[in-house]
Design a protein around this motif. Sequence first.
Motif, PDB file in Angstrom:
ATOM      1  N   LEU B 107      46.381  40.073  37.226  1.00  0.00           N
ATOM      2  CA  LEU B 107      47.752  40.253  36.431  1.00  0.00           C
ATOM      3  C   LEU B 107      48.655  39.070  37.515  1.00  0.00           C
ATOM      4  CD1 LEU B 107      48.154  43.796  35.641  1.00  0.00           C
ATOM      5  CD2 LEU B 107      47.149  42.008  34.157  1.00  0.00           C
ATOM      6  N   ASN B 108      48.185  38.902  38.615  1.00  0.00           N
ATOM      7  CA  ASN B 108      48.905  37.889  39.602  1.00  0.00           C
ATOM      8  C   ASN B 108      48.069  37.138  40.460  1.00  0.00           C
ATOM      9  OD1 ASN B 108      48.247  39.776  41.207  1.00  0.00           O
ATOM     10  ND2 ASN B 108      50.310  40.553  41.574  1.00  0.00           N
ATOM     11  N   ASP B 109      48.662  36.205  41.017  1.00  0.00           N
ATOM     12  CA  ASP B 109      47.827  35.235  41.818  1.00  0.00           C
ATOM     13  C   ASP B 109      46.937  35.962  42.745  1.00  0.00           C
ATOM     14  OD1 ASP B 109      48.885  33.301  40.501  1.00  0.00           O
ATOM     15  OD2 ASP B 109      50.382  32.496  42.057  1.00  0.00           O
ATOM     16  N   ASP B 110      47.651  36.960  43.473  1.00  0.00           N
ATOM     17  CA  ASP B 110      46.800  37.751  44.631  1.00  0.00           C
ATOM     18  C   ASP B 110      45.689  38.295  43.765  1.00  0.00           C
ATOM     19  OD1 ASP B 110      48.500  36.835  46.718  1.00  0.00           O
ATOM     20  OD2 ASP B 110      49.834  38.595  46.364  1.00  0.00           O
ATOM     21  N   GLY B 111      46.002  38.871  42.641  1.00  0.00           N
ATOM     22  CA  GLY B 111      45.036  39.557  41.888  1.00  0.00           C
ATOM     23  C   GLY B 111      43.612  38.526  41.705  1.00  0.00           C
ATOM     24  N   GLU B 112      43.921  37.419  41.429  1.00  0.00           N
ATOM     25  CA  GLU B 112      42.806  36.294  41.028  1.00  0.00           C
ATOM     26  C   GLU B 112      42.309  36.145  42.384  1.00  0.00           C
ATOM     27  OE1 GLU B 112      42.468  34.349  38.497  1.00  0.00           O
ATOM     28  OE2 GLU B 112      44.438  34.068  37.208  1.00  0.00           O
ATOM     29  N   THR B 113      42.891  36.090  43.555  1.00  0.00           N
ATOM     30  CA  THR B 113      42.274  36.041  44.998  1.00  0.00           C
ATOM     31  C   THR B 113      41.190  37.045  44.963  1.00  0.00           C
ATOM     32  OG1 THR B 113      44.184  34.960  45.563  1.00  0.00           O
ATOM     33  CG2 THR B 113      42.441  35.626  47.188  1.00  0.00           C
ATOM     34  N   ILE B 114      41.413  38.060  44.634  1.00  0.00           N
ATOM     35  CA  ILE B 114      40.652  39.286  44.988  1.00  0.00           C
ATOM     36  C   ILE B 114      39.434  39.218  44.067  1.00  0.00           C
ATOM     37  CG2 ILE B 114      40.288  41.929  44.648  1.00  0.00           C
ATOM     38  CD1 ILE B 114      41.566  41.082  47.341  1.00  0.00           C
ATOM     39  N   LEU B 115      39.741  38.949  42.982  1.00  0.00           N
ATOM     40  CA  LEU B 115      38.788  39.164  41.708  1.00  0.00           C
ATOM     41  C   LEU B 115      37.641  37.675  41.865  1.00  0.00           C
ATOM     42  CD1 LEU B 115      40.426  40.395  38.362  1.00  0.00           C
ATOM     43  CD2 LEU B 115      38.855  41.638  40.137  1.00  0.00           C
ATOM     44  N   ALA B 116      38.302  36.565  42.320  1.00  0.00           N
ATOM     45  CA  ALA B 116      37.341  35.577  42.506  1.00  0.00           C
ATOM     46  C   ALA B 116      36.174  35.884  43.075  1.00  0.00           C
ATOM     47  CB  ALA B 116      38.057  34.466  43.045  1.00  0.00           C
ATOM     48  N   GLU B 117      36.121  36.831  43.936  1.00  0.00           N
ATOM     49  CA  GLU B 117      34.824  37.254  44.925  1.00  0.00           C
ATOM     50  C   GLU B 117      34.106  38.225  44.266  1.00  0.00           C
ATOM     51  OE1 GLU B 117      36.182  37.469  48.718  1.00  0.00           O
ATOM     52  OE2 GLU B 117      37.237  35.602  48.873  1.00  0.00           O
ATOM     53  N   HIS B 118      34.329  38.965  43.350  1.00  0.00           N
ATOM     54  CA  HIS B 118      33.805  40.110  42.623  1.00  0.00           C
ATOM     55  C   HIS B 118      33.255  40.030  41.233  1.00  0.00           C
ATOM     56  CE1 HIS B 118      35.769  41.390  46.515  1.00  0.00           C
ATOM     57  NE2 HIS B 118      34.488  41.960  46.831  1.00  0.00           N
ATOM     58  N   ASP B 119      32.277  40.669  40.931  1.00  0.00           N
ATOM     59  CA  ASP B 119      31.863  40.844  39.598  1.00  0.00           C
ATOM     60  C   ASP B 119      31.459  42.365  39.463  1.00  0.00           C
ATOM     61  OD1 ASP B 119      30.945  40.743  37.127  1.00  0.00           O
ATOM     62  OD2 ASP B 119      29.041  39.719  37.343  1.00  0.00           O
ATOM     63  N   PHE B 120      32.413  42.944  38.378  1.00  0.00           N
ATOM     64  CA  PHE B 120      32.054  44.654  38.407  1.00  0.00           C
ATOM     65  C   PHE B 120      31.710  44.797  36.984  1.00  0.00           C
ATOM     66  CE2 PHE B 120      36.274  43.815  40.692  1.00  0.00           C
ATOM     67  CZ  PHE B 120      35.761  44.489  41.789  1.00  0.00           C
ATOM     68  N   SER B 121      31.118  43.796  36.533  1.00  0.00           N
ATOM     69  CA  SER B 121      30.316  44.343  35.031  1.00  0.00           C
ATOM     70  C   SER B 121      29.235  45.129  35.445  1.00  0.00           C
ATOM     71  CB  SER B 121      29.950  42.976  34.297  1.00  0.00           C
ATOM     72  OG  SER B 121      29.316  42.056  35.182  1.00  0.00           O
ATOM     73  N   GLY B 122      29.140  46.146  34.474  1.00  0.00           N
ATOM     74  CA  GLY B 122      28.133  47.017  34.713  1.00  0.00           C
ATOM     75  C   GLY B 122      28.389  48.229  35.808  1.00  0.00           C
ATOM     76  N   GLN B 123      29.380  48.099  36.632  1.00  0.00           N
ATOM     77  CA  GLN B 123      29.619  48.933  37.546  1.00  0.00           C
ATOM     78  C   GLN B 123      30.467  50.200  36.657  1.00  0.00           C
ATOM     79  OE1 GLN B 123      31.730  47.808  41.251  1.00  0.00           O
ATOM     80  NE2 GLN B 123      30.076  46.378  41.663  1.00  0.00           N
ATOM     81  N   THR B 124      30.649  51.313  37.742  1.00  0.00           N
ATOM     82  CA  THR B 124      31.315  52.483  37.094  1.00  0.00           C
ATOM     83  C   THR B 124      32.676  51.971  37.504  1.00  0.00           C
ATOM     84  OG1 THR B 124      31.140  53.694  39.185  1.00  0.00           O
ATOM     85  CG2 THR B 124      29.603  54.137  37.324  1.00  0.00           C
ATOM     86  N   ILE B 125      33.977  52.594  36.951  1.00  0.00           N
ATOM     87  CA  ILE B 125      35.171  52.500  37.368  1.00  0.00           C
ATOM     88  C   ILE B 125      35.468  53.024  38.925  1.00  0.00           C
ATOM     89  CG2 ILE B 125      35.978  54.794  36.317  1.00  0.00           C
ATOM     90  CD1 ILE B 125      38.277  51.515  36.912  1.00  0.00           C
TER      91      ILE B 125
END
Lengths: 183, 460
Positions: B107-125
Amino acid sequence: MLTAYLTSVADSTDSADLDSLLRRIAVGEQAALGMLYDQLSHGMYVYALSLLKDRNDAQDALQDSILAVVRGASSYRARGKAKAWIYTIVHNRCMQSLREHKRTYTSLDEVELPDDSAEATEARLLLSTCLKQLSEEESRIVILHAVSGFRHREIAAMLELPLPTVLSKYNRALKKLRTILEG
Amino acid sequence: MTKKELETRLRNGVSAIEAPPLSEEALNACLVQEPDTSKKLRRILPRRLLAVAAVLLLTVAVGVTCFALFSPASAPLQRSTVVSLDVNPSISIDVDNNETVLAANALNDDGETILAEHDFSGQTIDQAVDTLIAAMVTEGYLNDKANSVLITVNSDDDAYAQTLQERLTNDVLARFADGAVLSQHMTADEELEKLAAAKKISVGKARLISQILEADPLKSFDELCDLSIHELHLVANRAAVTTVTGSGEVSDKAYIGTDAAVKAALAHLSLTADTVRGLEAELDYERGTMCYEVEFVSGTTEYEVLVEATVGTVLFAEEEPLEDDDFDDDLDDYDDLDDYDDLDDYDDLDDYDDLDDYDDRDFDDDLDDYDDVDRNEDSDDRADDHTVLPETAITADEAVSIALTDAGVTDANVRTEAEADTEHGKAVYEIEFTVDATEYDYKIDALTGEILERSAEADD
């Protein structure tokens, strides 16, 4: 100040209506906001003018106060003290404005009056007399009682003053006004 | 002019002053009010009734579930759940019925930075939240000075949302034990979503701000938008927000601390700790910055000082005289009268018309009579006035004498009015008298006898 008021003052006559309007405002009823504004905005504005002595600042304080009332309506707990709660918000907004601007105006030439009728002249004279000749506390007490309709007992609680002090200041202020107006 | 006539003239006079019309902003703010029906229900219904209602609801829910299970045509019950995490990075995560991550959005630039290195698909919340918190600690978004996390569960299933909210709070604290979590749950709210989009913040942050504003209406949405979640956490604590759950201790290590703030405030006013009482200091957001609000009393003056919270600069200092009764033991009696019950009758008389001769005399149209009682009234005024003068103060007669001497008035028969008052923390006498059609006004320092103000005007 508000807490002291809430715990010590008897009900105002119109407070039940205001409580009901606030409940309706809390669920987004704009018509209720309009009714509350019609009922209180004049007194709130004159009170803000008496504290800020500047039309623009008083208008801003009034609008900010109404916004605060709208936003706080759902958290306001009906205790029959709605009017005092609202005036306390106006008072706090005005104090904040004074702190921010650090200025004091004494001219009321800018006060918005409908025209140059005799009534407008009288209004300007009365208000400027109130502001210039009375102490801040005296003018606050006069406006709250004579214009906004608070009882002396309510004003005593709102301003955290002993009732006899409010009474004597009010009487003295009216005496000064009469002397000036009759002079 | 009688008192009533004067009041009517005053009321009618100011009625010509027109308040500005109701603003669009206020009307719009009214529209975005979020009725909290669950809170109201709790307030209205007694606990036992709520218990009965809960049983009934459960019965209905079981019925619906059974119907869902045994009806071949029925689709599986779908929950719509979005979890959002706000630190400075803001991330929203869509989850399905099995609590598996469907999508994670920055939802913001810092969020982009964090998400760039992770893929959560298939993981639990739970796994996703654990990974995100670990990443935010590693990246330095969470540390000992800024340790707040906001969790918002947005779901149409209120009970489920609350359970998930509590579980995710525990997940965060399990990964970051020194953290402080604010958690909340909500249902879809179109107006709040619009507001959040317009301000470019998450809906969770918008809701947190709206809850702070409910508790402290004197703040504004716009100013709070600019604050970090950590700052909002501190402000929410100060405002005693009860509709958002707090867990863990919010850090104030980024700030100078209350002791240093008090020290700065006292130094600014050249006061020492042993000369003040009623000391209070709290961290808040005022005047566009985080600051300590320091309040105390010294002598007969009440002080409020705002100290900037990171470097300790004094931003603002205000002093006000304490009300007279605070220091007058004699006046304690008034307090003991329990709201002046004996004065109730006066209230009922509305405007005190029958109060006593004082009023009648005040507004007597016969000016001669008025003048005749003027001197007596002075003493009445003094007796009535509750301005408390220090023991070392000069007397009213001495103040009158100073004023008369200054005005060069030697006529012993001149009628004077003297009134003790407090102005800007200073005890003063206000003296008025008229000689040869000239009206004199004096303000005399009640302690030193110094003339503070003087004026002489032709009496029209």
